[in-house]
Design an enzyme around this catalytic site. Structure first.
Site, PDB file in Angstrom:
ATOM      1  N   ASN A   1       0.877  -1.180   0.000  1.00 21.90           N
ATOM      2  CA  ASN A   1       0.000   0.000   0.000  1.00 21.90           C
ATOM      3  C   ASN A   1       0.910   1.225   0.000  1.00 21.90           C
ATOM      4  O   ASN A   1       1.449   1.607   1.037  1.00 21.90           O
ATOM      5  CB  ASN A   1      -0.892  -0.020   1.255  1.00 21.90           C
ATOM      6  CG  ASN A   1      -1.785   1.212   1.330  1.00 21.90           C
ATOM      7  OD1 ASN A   1      -1.811   2.032   0.408  1.00 21.90           O
ATOM      8  ND2 ASN A   1      -2.518   1.356   2.421  1.00 21.90           N
TER       9      ASN A   1
ATOM     10  N   LYS B   1       0.108   4.164  -0.370  1.00 24.17           N
ATOM     11  CA  LYS B   1      -0.601   5.345   0.156  1.00 24.17           C
ATOM     12  C   LYS B   1      -0.393   6.530  -0.801  1.00 24.17           C
ATOM     13  O   LYS B   1      -0.337   6.325  -2.011  1.00 24.17           O
ATOM     14  CB  LYS B   1      -0.150   5.639   1.590  1.00 24.17           C
ATOM     15  CG  LYS B   1      -0.285   4.378   2.480  1.00 24.17           C
ATOM     16  CD  LYS B   1      -0.160   4.621   3.943  1.00 24.17           C
ATOM     17  CE  LYS B   1      -0.337   3.302   4.693  1.00 24.17           C
ATOM     18  NZ  LYS B   1      -0.297   3.445   6.135  1.00 24.17           N
TER      19      LYS B   1
ATOM     20  N   HIS C   1      -9.725   1.016   4.867  1.00 24.73           N
ATOM     21  CA  HIS C   1      -8.458   1.288   5.562  1.00 24.73           C
ATOM     22  C   HIS C   1      -8.720   2.269   6.706  1.00 24.73           C
ATOM     23  O   HIS C   1      -9.522   3.199   6.565  1.00 24.73           O
ATOM     24  CB  HIS C   1      -7.440   1.872   4.577  1.00 24.73           C
ATOM     25  CG  HIS C   1      -6.053   1.884   5.144  1.00 24.73           C
ATOM     26  ND1 HIS C   1      -5.646   2.821   6.051  1.00 24.73           N
ATOM     27  CD2 HIS C   1      -5.011   1.044   4.965  1.00 24.73           C
ATOM     28  CE1 HIS C   1      -4.386   2.566   6.408  1.00 24.73           C
ATOM     29  NE2 HIS C   1      -3.984   1.493   5.759  1.00 24.73           N
TER      30      HIS C   1
ATOM     31  N   GLU D   1      -7.111   4.692   7.808  1.00 24.98           N
ATOM     32  CA  GLU D   1      -6.866   6.104   7.499  1.00 24.98           C
ATOM     33  C   GLU D   1      -8.108   6.726   6.861  1.00 24.98           C
ATOM     34  O   GLU D   1      -8.443   7.877   7.125  1.00 24.98           O
ATOM     35  CB  GLU D   1      -5.637   6.240   6.583  1.00 24.98           C
ATOM     36  CG  GLU D   1      -4.355   6.028   7.369  1.00 24.98           C
ATOM     37  CD  GLU D   1      -3.167   5.557   6.543  1.00 24.98           C
ATOM     38  OE1 GLU D   1      -3.219   5.622   5.310  1.00 24.98           O
ATOM     39  OE2 GLU D   1      -2.180   5.109   7.172  1.00 24.98           O
TER      40      GLU D   1
ATOM     41  N   GLU E   1      -5.280  -4.777  10.624  1.00 27.50           N
ATOM     42  CA  GLU E   1      -4.325  -3.689  10.796  1.00 27.50           C
ATOM     43  C   GLU E   1      -4.658  -2.936  12.081  1.00 27.50           C
ATOM     44  O   GLU E   1      -5.495  -2.015  12.068  1.00 27.50           O
ATOM     45  CB  GLU E   1      -4.392  -2.715   9.618  1.00 27.50           C
ATOM     46  CG  GLU E   1      -4.003  -3.319   8.285  1.00 27.50           C
ATOM     47  CD  GLU E   1      -3.472  -2.258   7.322  1.00 27.50           C
ATOM     48  OE1 GLU E   1      -2.378  -2.465   6.803  1.00 27.50           O
ATOM     49  OE2 GLU E   1      -4.144  -1.235   7.113  1.00 27.50           O
TER      50      GLU E   1
ATOM     51  N   GLY F   1       2.321   2.738  10.829  1.00 29.86           N
ATOM     52  CA  GLY F   1       3.244   3.860  10.671  1.00 29.86           C
ATOM     53  C   GLY F   1       3.905   4.297  11.965  1.00 29.86           C
ATOM     54  O   GLY F   1       4.498   5.371  12.026  1.00 29.86           O
TER      55      GLY F   1
ATOM     56  N   SER G   1       3.432  -1.604  10.483  1.00 31.00           N
ATOM     57  CA  SER G   1       4.874  -1.591  10.728  1.00 31.00           C
ATOM     58  C   SER G   1       5.572  -2.912  10.390  1.00 31.00           C
ATOM     59  O   SER G   1       6.521  -3.310  11.063  1.00 31.00           O
ATOM     60  CB  SER G   1       5.171  -1.178  12.179  1.00 31.00           C
ATOM     61  OG  SER G   1       4.718   0.145  12.413  1.00 31.00           O
TER      62      SER G   1
ATOM     63  N   GLY H   1       4.916   1.725   4.677  1.00 27.75           N
ATOM     64  CA  GLY H   1       6.229   2.377   4.533  1.00 27.75           C
ATOM     65  C   GLY H   1       7.308   1.505   3.905  1.00 27.75           C
ATOM     66  O   GLY H   1       8.021   1.948   2.988  1.00 27.75           O
TER      67      GLY H   1
HETATM   68  P1  13P Z   1       2.920   0.801   7.698  1.00 24.52           P
HETATM   69  O1  13P Z   1       3.498  -0.489   7.146  1.00 24.52           O
HETATM   70  O2  13P Z   1       3.634   2.009   7.185  1.00 24.52           O
HETATM   71  O3  13P Z   1       2.787   0.750   9.186  1.00 24.52           O
HETATM   72  O4  13P Z   1       1.440   0.924   7.115  1.00 24.52           O
HETATM   73  C1  13P Z   1       0.591  -0.158   7.217  1.00 24.52           C
HETATM   74  C2  13P Z   1      -0.624   0.105   6.423  1.00 24.52           C
HETATM   75  O5  13P Z   1      -1.420   0.956   6.757  1.00 24.52           O
HETATM   76  C3  13P Z   1      -0.832  -0.696   5.205  1.00 24.52           C
HETATM   77  O6  13P Z   1      -2.121  -0.541   4.695  1.00 24.52           O
END
Ligand code: 13P
Length: 248
Positions: free
Chosen positions: A9, A11, A95, A97, A164, A170, A209, A231
């Site tokens: 992802n 993002k 998601h 977010e 998640e 993150g 993470s 990330g």
């Molecule tokens: P990170 O791997 O940056 O923590 O993000 C996870 C995520 O939200 C994948 O959809």
């Protein structure tokens, strides 16, 4: 035996140049031989570029969102059929977010899942609790609520689930393999209530993470079938290592 899946992802990151370079690197390492299924989910404006760069690759193309309607006056939104035009096979939905930033509700997430399935694509349904909810002992109840709405109405054989925990996204604070396994087993059980056979085969990803150092331990857990990586998926060497930590 479930086939592993690692989904990137990206993002809201990348440029024409960086994405071209990243996909070139991924194809060099991941197109050779078998292994887990790999999916990249770029920002919408780069779907066409990625679709062209992935011609003949075994890496699949995903999207990070879709609107529930098939067309209409929805400025800035993307209909599922438009994603299909670019060869998208999977769509990340629900998601955290988007649930937090855009107040997406369970009912809206369900509508999106149904719309995506209606176009023959596979939703990657994200569920997970906040730190506050975990500390209040509500983690399972929250995940069950987010999950059940979708499980009740969707075609379960064409669905990928992703756990998640919001507090792990993150933050560098990954869930321990034991914490993640416990929730994954709970999620699989929730599916088993509807169909034991589907529960056995459904792919449940862990996200939050994930990196090259912790991936193998997480993926070694019985009910963790792969990862949804944020990330670390922007760093080719790291992402390739993560992909190679999952059995194919
Ligand atoms: P990170 O791997 O940056 O923590 O993000 C996870 C995520 O939200 C994948 O959809």
């Amino acid at each position: 035996m479930r086939r592993g899946l690692v989904a990137a992802n990206w993002k809201m990151n990348g440029s024409r140049e960086s994405i071209t370079e990243l996909l070139h690197g991924l194809r060099q390492s991941l197109d050779t031989g078998a292994g887990a299924q790999v999916l990249v989910c770029p920002p919408m404006p780069y779907l066409d570029l990625c679709s062209r760069l992935l011609q003949g690759s075994r890496i699949s193309l995903g999207a990070q969102n879709a609107h529930e309607a098939s067309s209409g006056a929805f400025t800035g939104e993307t209909a599922p059929g438009m994603l299909l035009d670019f060869g998208v096979s999977h769509v990340i939905l629900g998601h955290s977010e988007r649930r937090q930033l855009f107040a997406e509700t369970d009912v809206q997430v369900l509508a999106k899942c149904l719309a995506v399935q209606a176009q023959g694509m596979v939703p990657v349904l994200c569920v997970g609790e906040t730190l506050q909810e975990r500390e209040a002992g509500q983690a399972e109840a929250v995940v069950a609520r987010q999950l059940d709405v979708v499980l009740e109405a969707c075609e379960l054989t064409k669905l990928v689930l992703a756990y998640e925990p919001v507090w792990a996204i993150g933050t560098g604070q990954t869930a321990t393999p034991e914490q993640a396994q416990q929730m994954h087993a709970f999620i699989r059980q929730r599916v088993a209530v509807r169909s034991g056979a589907v529960a056995e085969n459904i792919c449940i990803l862990y996200g939050g993470s994930v990196n090259a150092d912790n991936a193998a331990q997480l993926f070694a857990q019985q009910d963790i079938d792969g990862g949804l990586v944020g990330g670390a998926s922007l760093k080719p060497a790291e992402f390739i290592k993560i992909c190679k930590s999952v059995s194919g």
